[in-house]
Design a protein around this motif. Structure first.
Motif, PDB file in Angstrom:
ATOM      1  N   ALA A 131       0.831  -1.209   0.000  1.00 48.72           N
ATOM      2  CA  ALA A 131       0.000   0.000   0.000  1.00 48.72           C
ATOM      3  C   ALA A 131       0.864   1.257   0.000  1.00 48.72           C
ATOM      4  CB  ALA A 131      -0.937  -0.004   1.208  1.00 48.72           C
ATOM      5  N   ASP A 132       1.953   1.220   0.749  1.00 47.48           N
ATOM      6  CA  ASP A 132       2.857   2.366   0.806  1.00 47.48           C
ATOM      7  C   ASP A 132       3.483   2.620  -0.562  1.00 47.48           C
ATOM      8  OD1 ASP A 132       4.483   4.422   2.134  1.00 47.48           O
ATOM      9  OD2 ASP A 132       6.135   3.017   1.794  1.00 47.48           O
ATOM     10  N   ASN A 133       3.873   1.556  -1.238  1.00 50.03           N
ATOM     11  CA  ASN A 133       4.449   1.714  -2.576  1.00 50.03           C
ATOM     12  C   ASN A 133       3.426   2.271  -3.562  1.00 50.03           C
ATOM     13  OD1 ASN A 133       7.044   0.793  -1.882  1.00 50.03           O
ATOM     14  ND2 ASN A 133       6.383  -1.326  -2.067  1.00 50.03           N
ATOM     15  N   GLN A 134       2.175   1.851  -3.438  1.00 48.99           N
ATOM     16  CA  GLN A 134       1.118   2.373  -4.297  1.00 48.99           C
ATOM     17  C   GLN A 134       0.911   3.867  -4.026  1.00 48.99           C
ATOM     18  OE1 GLN A 134      -2.685   0.448  -3.824  1.00 48.99           O
ATOM     19  NE2 GLN A 134      -3.589   1.533  -5.564  1.00 48.99           N
ATOM     20  N   LEU A 135       0.925   4.247  -2.752  1.00 48.50           N
ATOM     21  CA  LEU A 135       0.744   5.653  -2.394  1.00 48.50           C
ATOM     22  C   LEU A 135       1.913   6.499  -2.891  1.00 48.50           C
ATOM     23  CD1 LEU A 135      -0.829   7.897  -1.036  1.00 48.50           C
ATOM     24  CD2 LEU A 135       0.212   7.247   1.137  1.00 48.50           C
ATOM     25  N   THR A 136       3.117   5.992  -2.766  1.00 51.70           N
ATOM     26  CA  THR A 136       4.294   6.721  -3.251  1.00 51.70           C
ATOM     27  C   THR A 136       4.167   6.993  -4.748  1.00 51.70           C
ATOM     28  OG1 THR A 136       5.693   5.782  -1.520  1.00 51.70           O
ATOM     29  CG2 THR A 136       6.812   6.645  -3.463  1.00 51.70           C
ATOM     30  N   GLY A 137       3.725   5.995  -5.496  1.00 47.00           N
ATOM     31  CA  GLY A 137       3.529   6.179  -6.933  1.00 47.00           C
ATOM     32  C   GLY A 137       2.451   7.197  -7.240  1.00 47.00           C
ATOM     33  N   ALA A 138       1.359   7.145  -6.480  1.00 46.42           N
ATOM     34  CA  ALA A 138       0.268   8.102  -6.689  1.00 46.42           C
ATOM     35  C   ALA A 138       0.731   9.525  -6.378  1.00 46.42           C
ATOM     36  CB  ALA A 138      -0.935   7.727  -5.831  1.00 46.42           C
ATOM     37  N   LEU A 139       1.527   9.679  -5.335  1.00 48.16           N
ATOM     38  CA  LEU A 139       2.035  11.018  -4.993  1.00 48.16           C
ATOM     39  C   LEU A 139       2.989  11.540  -6.064  1.00 48.16           C
ATOM     40  CD1 LEU A 139       2.571  10.658  -1.148  1.00 48.16           C
ATOM     41  CD2 LEU A 139       0.888  12.092  -2.312  1.00 48.16           C
ATOM     42  N   LYS A 140       3.805  10.653  -6.637  1.00 48.69           N
ATOM     43  CA  LYS A 140       4.700  11.067  -7.727  1.00 48.69           C
ATOM     44  C   LYS A 140       3.868  11.606  -8.896  1.00 48.69           C
ATOM     45  CE  LYS A 140       8.510   7.901  -6.744  1.00 48.69           C
ATOM     46  NZ  LYS A 140       9.215   6.672  -7.194  1.00 48.69           N
ATOM     47  N   THR A 141       2.776  10.913  -9.206  1.00 45.70           N
ATOM     48  CA  THR A 141       1.894  11.356 -10.287  1.00 45.70           C
ATOM     49  C   THR A 141       1.275  12.704  -9.947  1.00 45.70           C
ATOM     50  OG1 THR A 141       1.398   9.048 -10.820  1.00 45.70           O
ATOM     51  CG2 THR A 141      -0.106  10.715 -11.687  1.00 45.70           C
ATOM     52  N   LEU A 142       0.865  12.869  -8.690  1.00 48.51           N
ATOM     53  CA  LEU A 142       0.264  14.127  -8.253  1.00 48.51           C
ATOM     54  C   LEU A 142       1.251  15.280  -8.413  1.00 48.51           C
ATOM     55  CD1 LEU A 142      -2.154  15.573  -6.868  1.00 48.51           C
ATOM     56  CD2 LEU A 142      -1.007  15.118  -4.707  1.00 48.51           C
ATOM     57  N   PHE A 143       2.499  15.066  -8.015  1.00 54.99           N
ATOM     58  CA  PHE A 143       3.494  16.129  -8.143  1.00 54.99           C
ATOM     59  C   PHE A 143       3.839  16.385  -9.611  1.00 54.99           C
ATOM     60  CE2 PHE A 143       4.567  15.097  -3.609  1.00 54.99           C
ATOM     61  CZ  PHE A 143       4.082  16.292  -3.108  1.00 54.99           C
ATOM     62  N   ALA A 144       3.761  15.365 -10.442  1.00 58.27           N
ATOM     63  CA  ALA A 144       3.988  15.566 -11.878  1.00 58.27           C
ATOM     64  C   ALA A 144       2.869  16.418 -12.467  1.00 58.27           C
ATOM     65  CB  ALA A 144       4.069  14.218 -12.597  1.00 58.27           C
ATOM     66  N   VAL A 145       1.639  16.174 -12.038  1.00 53.70           N
ATOM     67  CA  VAL A 145       0.500  16.980 -12.489  1.00 53.70           C
ATOM     68  C   VAL A 145       0.678  18.432 -12.032  1.00 53.70           C
ATOM     69  CG1 VAL A 145      -1.972  17.382 -12.093  1.00 53.70           C
ATOM     70  CG2 VAL A 145      -1.154  15.108 -12.704  1.00 53.70           C
ATOM     71  N   ALA A 146       1.171  18.600 -10.805  1.00 54.84           N
ATOM     72  CA  ALA A 146       1.353  19.953 -10.263  1.00 54.84           C
ATOM     73  C   ALA A 146       2.333  20.769 -11.101  1.00 54.84           C
ATOM     74  CB  ALA A 146       1.835  19.876  -8.823  1.00 54.84           C
ATOM     75  N   GLU A 147       3.252  20.097 -11.781  1.00 49.78           N
ATOM     76  CA  GLU A 147       4.209  20.797 -12.642  1.00 49.78           C
ATOM     77  C   GLU A 147       3.506  21.568 -13.763  1.00 49.78           C
ATOM     78  OE1 GLU A 147       7.651  21.051 -12.464  1.00 49.78           O
ATOM     79  OE2 GLU A 147       7.387  20.162 -10.478  1.00 49.78           O
ATOM     80  N   ASN A 148       2.309  21.128 -14.141  1.00 55.85           N
ATOM     81  CA  ASN A 148       1.568  21.779 -15.227  1.00 55.85           C
ATOM     82  C   ASN A 148       0.831  23.034 -14.771  1.00 55.85           C
ATOM     83  OD1 ASN A 148       2.322  19.759 -17.055  1.00 55.85           O
ATOM     84  ND2 ASN A 148       0.604  18.462 -16.453  1.00 55.85           N
ATOM     85  N   TYR A 149       0.877  23.349 -13.488  1.00 63.00           N
ATOM     86  CA  TYR A 149       0.136  24.486 -12.947  1.00 63.00           C
ATOM     87  C   TYR A 149       1.092  25.436 -12.216  1.00 63.00           C
ATOM     88  CZ  TYR A 149      -3.806  21.512 -14.021  1.00 63.00           C
ATOM     89  OH  TYR A 149      -4.713  20.715 -14.681  1.00 63.00           O
ATOM     90  N   PRO A 150       1.624  26.425 -12.920  1.00 63.49           N
ATOM     91  CA  PRO A 150       2.591  27.342 -12.314  1.00 63.49           C
ATOM     92  C   PRO A 150       2.045  28.065 -11.074  1.00 63.49           C
ATOM     93  CG  PRO A 150       2.447  27.698 -14.687  1.00 63.49           C
ATOM     94  CD  PRO A 150       1.385  26.719 -14.322  1.00 63.49           C
ATOM     95  N   ASP A 151       0.761  28.419 -11.103  1.00 58.58           N
ATOM     96  CA  ASP A 151       0.183  29.105  -9.936  1.00 58.58           C
ATOM     97  C   ASP A 151       0.176  28.186  -8.716  1.00 58.58           C
ATOM     98  OD1 ASP A 151      -0.240  31.338 -11.467  1.00 58.58           O
ATOM     99  OD2 ASP A 151      -2.379  30.927 -11.813  1.00 58.58           O
ATOM    100  N   LEU A 152      -0.086  26.917  -8.941  1.00 54.86           N
ATOM    101  CA  LEU A 152      -0.086  25.944  -7.853  1.00 54.86           C
ATOM    102  C   LEU A 152       1.328  25.774  -7.304  1.00 54.86           C
ATOM    103  CD1 LEU A 152      -1.292  23.722  -6.071  1.00 54.86           C
ATOM    104  CD2 LEU A 152      -1.043  22.138  -7.991  1.00 54.86           C
ATOM    105  N   LYS A 153       2.315  25.637  -8.196  1.00 52.75           N
ATOM    106  CA  LYS A 153       3.698  25.475  -7.753  1.00 52.75           C
ATOM    107  C   LYS A 153       4.169  26.681  -6.958  1.00 52.75           C
ATOM    108  CE  LYS A 153       6.422  24.566 -11.092  1.00 52.75           C
ATOM    109  NZ  LYS A 153       7.191  24.260 -12.266  1.00 52.75           N
ATOM    110  N   ALA A 154       3.631  27.864  -7.263  1.00 55.61           N
ATOM    111  CA  ALA A 154       4.037  29.084  -6.572  1.00 55.61           C
ATOM    112  C   ALA A 154       3.272  29.294  -5.270  1.00 55.61           C
ATOM    113  CB  ALA A 154       3.844  30.293  -7.484  1.00 55.61           C
ATOM    114  N   ASN A 155       2.211  28.538  -5.047  1.00 52.96           N
ATOM    115  CA  ASN A 155       1.383  28.683  -3.851  1.00 52.96           C
ATOM    116  C   ASN A 155       2.182  28.274  -2.621  1.00 52.96           C
ATOM    117  OD1 ASN A 155      -0.473  27.367  -1.768  1.00 52.96           O
ATOM    118  ND2 ASN A 155      -1.922  28.536  -3.000  1.00 52.96           N
ATOM    119  N   SER A 156       2.266  29.168  -1.636  1.00 50.10           N
ATOM    120  CA  SER A 156       3.083  28.897  -0.443  1.00 50.10           C
ATOM    121  C   SER A 156       2.553  27.710   0.366  1.00 50.10           C
ATOM    122  CB  SER A 156       3.181  30.144   0.437  1.00 50.10           C
ATOM    123  OG  SER A 156       1.903  30.508   0.915  1.00 50.10           O
ATOM    124  N   ASN A 157       1.234  27.551   0.411  1.00 49.69           N
ATOM    125  CA  ASN A 157       0.654  26.414   1.126  1.00 49.69           C
ATOM    126  C   ASN A 157       1.085  25.101   0.465  1.00 49.69           C
ATOM    127  OD1 ASN A 157      -0.918  25.110   3.075  1.00 49.69           O
ATOM    128  ND2 ASN A 157      -2.769  25.213   1.834  1.00 49.69           N
TER     129      ASN A 157
END
Length: 185
Positions: free
Chosen positions: A92-118
């Motif tokens: 389960a931990d390995n599955q979550l790690t993979g899902a988080l990697k995908t989430l951070f890859a998606v975040a790369e497409n949103y400059p405003d999100l990457k700049a958000n301090s939160n």
């Protein structure tokens, strides 16, 4: 029999009893260290699981149409929380790690999100927690190695079998993550 022979026999029996007690206590101590080190992994996984809803909500505000990725992270987080064995927790931990990697890859497409301090703070906390999880896994595996060695090596293996000490499972990386990543420039 002479008194000297009886004294020698009593001394040998005492030495044997003390040795058996020492080996038993060593096995108990090692088994408890295994349980404690697994609990430390669990603490860090809980910390990560507590950070994930905040991260998902932050990403939702910027990338709401990435619903599949957010659902995958949520599903994987639930899998970690429901795991009851080392094997289940590892998978389960390995599955979550993979899902988080995908989430951070998606975040790369949103400059405003990457700049958000939160988002940046959550990403930093999650990264720190991942480092702690990695260290806790390594420590757990080191303790399991010592415990399993004690259960398998003579003469402690005899005591382990008599008193029902069982070998523990290592926290392992799945085959899919063992491949060397290909780097191209």
């Amino acid at each position: 029999m002479s008194i000297i022979l009886w004294v020698i026999i009593i001394i040998l029996v005492i030495i044997a009893i003390v040795t058996i007690v020492h080996m038993y206590n060593n096995l108990v101590g090692l088994r408890n260290r295994v349980k404690n080190s697994y609990a430390q992994i669990d603490v860090q996984l809980k910390r990560r699981n507590d950070l994930i809803p905040n991260l998902v909500e932050t990403v939702k505000g910027y990338a709401g149409h990435e619903k599949g990725v957010l659902e995958e992270v949520t599903k994987a987080r639930t899998g970690v929380m429901n795991a009851t064995t080392v094997e289940e927790a590892s998978a389960a931990d390995n599955q979550l790690t993979g899902a988080l990697k995908t989430l951070f890859a998606v975040a790369e497409n949103y400059p405003d999100l990457k700049a958000n301090s939160n988002f940046q703070q959550l990403q930093t906390e999650l990264s720190d927690t991942e480092d702690k999880i990695s260290y806790a896994r390594q420590f757990y595996n080191d303790v399991v190695l010592k415990y399993n060695n004690a259960c398998q090596m003579f003469p402690t293996s005899i005591i382990a079998k008599i008193f029902g000490f069982k070998e523990e499972t290592f926290f392992q990386t799945p085959e899919s993550e063992r491949a060397v990543p290909e780097v191209k420039f």
